[in-house]
Scaffold this motif. Structure first.
Motif, PDB file in Angstrom:
ATOM      1  N   SER A 214      -0.790   3.429  -3.137  1.00  0.00           N
ATOM      2  CA  SER A 214      -1.314   4.731  -2.731  1.00  0.00           C
ATOM      3  C   SER A 214      -0.358   5.867  -3.055  1.00  0.00           C
ATOM      4  CB  SER A 214      -1.612   4.722  -1.228  1.00  0.00           C
ATOM      5  OG  SER A 214      -0.395   4.575  -0.494  1.00  0.00           O
TER       6      SER A 214
ATOM      7  N   TRP B  17       0.831  -1.195   0.000  1.00  0.00           N
ATOM      8  CA  TRP B  17       0.000   0.000   0.000  1.00  0.00           C
ATOM      9  C   TRP B  17       0.872   1.254   0.000  1.00  0.00           C
ATOM     10  CZ3 TRP B  17      -4.714   1.359  -1.120  1.00  0.00           C
ATOM     11  CH2 TRP B  17      -5.213   2.582  -0.670  1.00  0.00           C
TER      12      TRP B  17
ATOM     13  N   GLU C 231      -8.827   1.477   3.175  1.00  0.00           N
ATOM     14  CA  GLU C 231      -8.050   1.358   1.950  1.00  0.00           C
ATOM     15  C   GLU C 231      -8.809   0.531   0.909  1.00  0.00           C
ATOM     16  OE1 GLU C 231      -5.236   2.059   5.373  1.00  0.00           O
ATOM     17  OE2 GLU C 231      -6.922   0.712   4.980  1.00  0.00           O
TER      18      GLU C 231
END
Length: 298
Positions: free
Chosen positions: A243, A219, A278
């Motif tokens: 991300s 992530w 998320e």
């Protein structure tokens, strides 16, 4: 084209045997959220199937998918080939599990096939067990897998497996993605479980794809150190984060592909938790998270 997701975890699986991170604890408490190593099976006609990588879990993955079960003959199998995206253990150990005198073609780039000859000598180990053919893959050169399925490899990264050490072979062709085309329907799949950067060349590969399975290992770039699971960054391991302004999610969301799916997800990545913020953010972007049993038809 028929695409079956066999698993979506990065090396070590989910849960990872020696990890007590929050995600792995949750997966042990609720086995329904666990997932095997990342891999897919692809077919143009629903009869002949090719695996994208051969994971340590390949026996269980084949057993869990009725389309891959043997028959009608006692030793006939619909699995006819394996396309290797690299020479990492979690993508090649499964070749040892497929040793029972099956006639398979294994496709890989020159460095990958050499690694399986010199440093991890799978080819020699299997020589008396299985009727395997080893086929060289050239970057950018289309390869007809059967009557309607065509595969073309493209470079994604140049990181050799750690077991190779410093005995590097010349050339960057250690990590590739595959662009697969159904020559009858025109459907296009891109499978890239390792992606260090989203550059113009990669953008060209996915611009016209109907389905994209993409590297979703981390992530954030510092995910391992933040969770006390290691000190290396995602980018140093050849994986761009999901991300951030320079992550893959925003670029992936903008693609016209009908299905956009993350795979090769590390056990520390919060997107494995269906209830995480998320995961919800990705869902709002129209992006899915891979799982065993997921089926796509394009």
């Amino acid at each position: 084209m028929f695409i079956h997701c066999l698993g979506a975890a990065a090396g070590g699986g989910y849960p990872q045997w020696n990890c007590a991170c929050a995600g792995c604890r949750k997966a042990r408490a609720n086995p329904d959220v666990a997932t095997t190593h990342a891999g897919i099976a692809v077919s143009g006609d629903g009869e002949q199937w090719h695996l994208l990588n051969a994971t340590p879990d390949v026996h269980h993955q084949i057993a869990a998918d009725p389309s891959l079960h043997p028959g009608p003959g006692i030793r006939t199998t619909p699995v006819t080939g394996v396309l290797l995206t690299d020479a990492e253990f979690d993508h090649t150990i499964g070749l040892l599990m497929l040793r029972e005198e099956s006639s398979l073609t294994v496709y890989g780039t020159y460095p990958v096939l050499e690694a399986l000859t010199r440093w991890f000598p799978v080819r020699e180990l299997l020589s008396d067990y299985a009727d395997l053919s080893w086929s060289l893959v050239e970057i950018g050169k289309p390869l007809d897998l059967d009557d309607r399925l065509r595969a073309t490899a493209f470079l994604t990264g140049s990181k050799a497996p750690r077991y190779v050490g410093r005995s590097r072979l010349p050339g960057p062709e250690w990590e590739v993605g595959f662009r697969l085309e159904d020559t009858v329907t025109g459907g296009i799949l891109v499978y890239a479980p390792t992606l260090p950067r989203w550059d113009e060349k990669f953008a060209e590969q996915v611009a016209s794809a109907d389905c994209v399975f993409l590297d979703g290992t981390f992530w954030t770039d510092d995910e391992m150190s933040c969770q006390g699971a290691g000190s290396r960054t995602g980018r140093s391991m050849g994986h761009m984060p999901i991300s951030g302004d320079d992550g893959s999610a925003r670029a992936l969301a903008e693609l016209p592909a009908k299905r956009k799916i993350y795979t090769h997800i590390n056990n520390t990545n919060p997107i494995l938790d269906e209830g995480s913020k998320e995961r919800r953010w990705l869902t709002d972007l129209g992006i899915e998270v891979g799982r065993a049993g997921l089926e796509v038809e394009i």
